[in-house]
Scaffold this active site. Structure first.
Site, PDB file in Angstrom:
ATOM      1  N   GLY A 133       2.805   2.617   2.285  1.00  0.00           N
ATOM      2  CA  GLY A 133       4.191   2.517   2.741  1.00  0.00           C
ATOM      3  C   GLY A 133       5.126   2.056   1.642  1.00  0.00           C
TER       4      GLY A 133
ATOM      5  N   GLY B   3       0.782  -1.223   0.000  1.00  0.00           N
ATOM      6  CA  GLY B   3       0.000   0.000   0.000  1.00  0.00           C
ATOM      7  C   GLY B   3       0.818   1.279   0.000  1.00  0.00           C
TER       8      GLY B   3
ATOM      9  CE1 TYR C 227      -7.579   3.787   9.685  1.00  0.00           C
ATOM     10  CE2 TYR C 227      -9.429   5.264   9.267  1.00  0.00           C
ATOM     11  CZ  TYR C 227      -8.140   4.839   8.983  1.00  0.00           C
ATOM     12  OH  TYR C 227      -7.414   5.475   8.008  1.00  0.00           O
TER      13      TYR C 227
END
Length: 279
Positions: free
Chosen positions: A16, A14, A166
């Protein structure tokens, strides 16, 4: 001139991975973190191939375990001569089963642990190296999805829902960003948070049953900008929606709420007292 050293957490996929591949073309040293050694080795090879003038070292740790966070920080302090940038990108998303409440190794709600406690602990542990390498930058990858923290139920033991967890954890990350930036004013170490892009095409977005609407590359550009743009050298304690310096959730500007969060955070990561701002 010293070649910059940058640590990226959650670098195996993703955003990163995208940040690592972008920085690979710029030279210097990349420290890539992941929790799966096979995927970590694979992305390290990919980054080396993308940037022949880059040095790559890998650090393995599960950020849902604060003991592993501290152990990784200790390894970095022992091994690395400098640290110019830290991108706290690793994330626990809403989850495949949003009604299943998960816990970290220390028994904390998982999203709060990975998205807030782990980067807080890592930032604090690495401050000596960041300070010695100043000017240095910390970039906390947050989200436009932010929800007020209920201090009577921080760990969401009642009516759990993963996306709500989240959103609360990302607001906690932003509040900690503001506090740390205030503490580090004048040290040459800046701390900023950002929402990189809306619903990027990542595994976490798909796992939650959401439909991606932007590419990972659209999130890479504003994140790397916070890390490298010379015009942002002294900008600190800000929240960005991609490239726009904007306001976060209103609770992020409540000094009393931030202090309550910091007191709780210090206790949970084993740093009673600490040096965070009071009042």
């Amino acid at each position: 001139m010293n070649r910059p050293t940058t640590l990226i957490t959650g670098a195996t996929q993703g955003l990163g991975r995208g940040i690592a591949l972008d920085l690979a073309h710029r030279g210097g040293t990349l420290l890539l973190h992941g929790r799966d050694h096979v995927r970590l080795g694979a992305v390290a090879d990919e980054v080396r191939a993308a940037g022949p003038d880059i040095e790559v070292r890998t650090y393995l740790a599960d950020l849902s375990d604060l003991d592993q966070v501290q152990a990784m920080a200790a390894r970095i302090l022992e091994t690395e001569p400098r640290l110019d940038g830290l991108v706290n990108n690793a994330v626990a998303g809403g989850g495949v089963d949003p009604l299943r409440r998960e816990l970290s190794a220390q028994g904390h709600e998982l999203r709060f642990a990975v998205n807030h406690l782990a980067p807080y602990a890592l930032n604090r542990a690495l401050l000596p190296l960041l300070g010695a390498s100043a000017p240095a930058r910390i970039v906390n990858v947050a989200s436009i999805g932010q929800e007020r923290i209920d201090f009577d139920d921080v760990m969401l033991e009642k009516g759990y829902e993963g996306l709500s967890a989240y959103c609360r954890s990302k607001l906690a990350m932003i509040m900690a960003t503001f506090e740390l930036a205030h503490e580090l004013a004048g040290t040459g170490v800046t701390v900023n948070a950002l929402h990189p892009a809306h619903l990027m095409d990542t595994q976490g977005v798909r796992d939650h049953g959401l439909v991606p609407v932007t590419t990972v590359d659209e999130g890479v550009e504003p994140t790397v900008r916070l890390l490298t743009d010379p015009e942002l050298t002294s900008v600190t304690g800000r929240y960005f929606d991609q490239f726009s310096d904007t306001r976060a959730h209103e609770q992020a500007y409540d000094a009393e709420a931030r202090e309550r969060l910091m007191a709780l955070t210090r206790a949970l990561v084993g740093q009673q007292g600490g040096t965070d701002r009071k009042g």
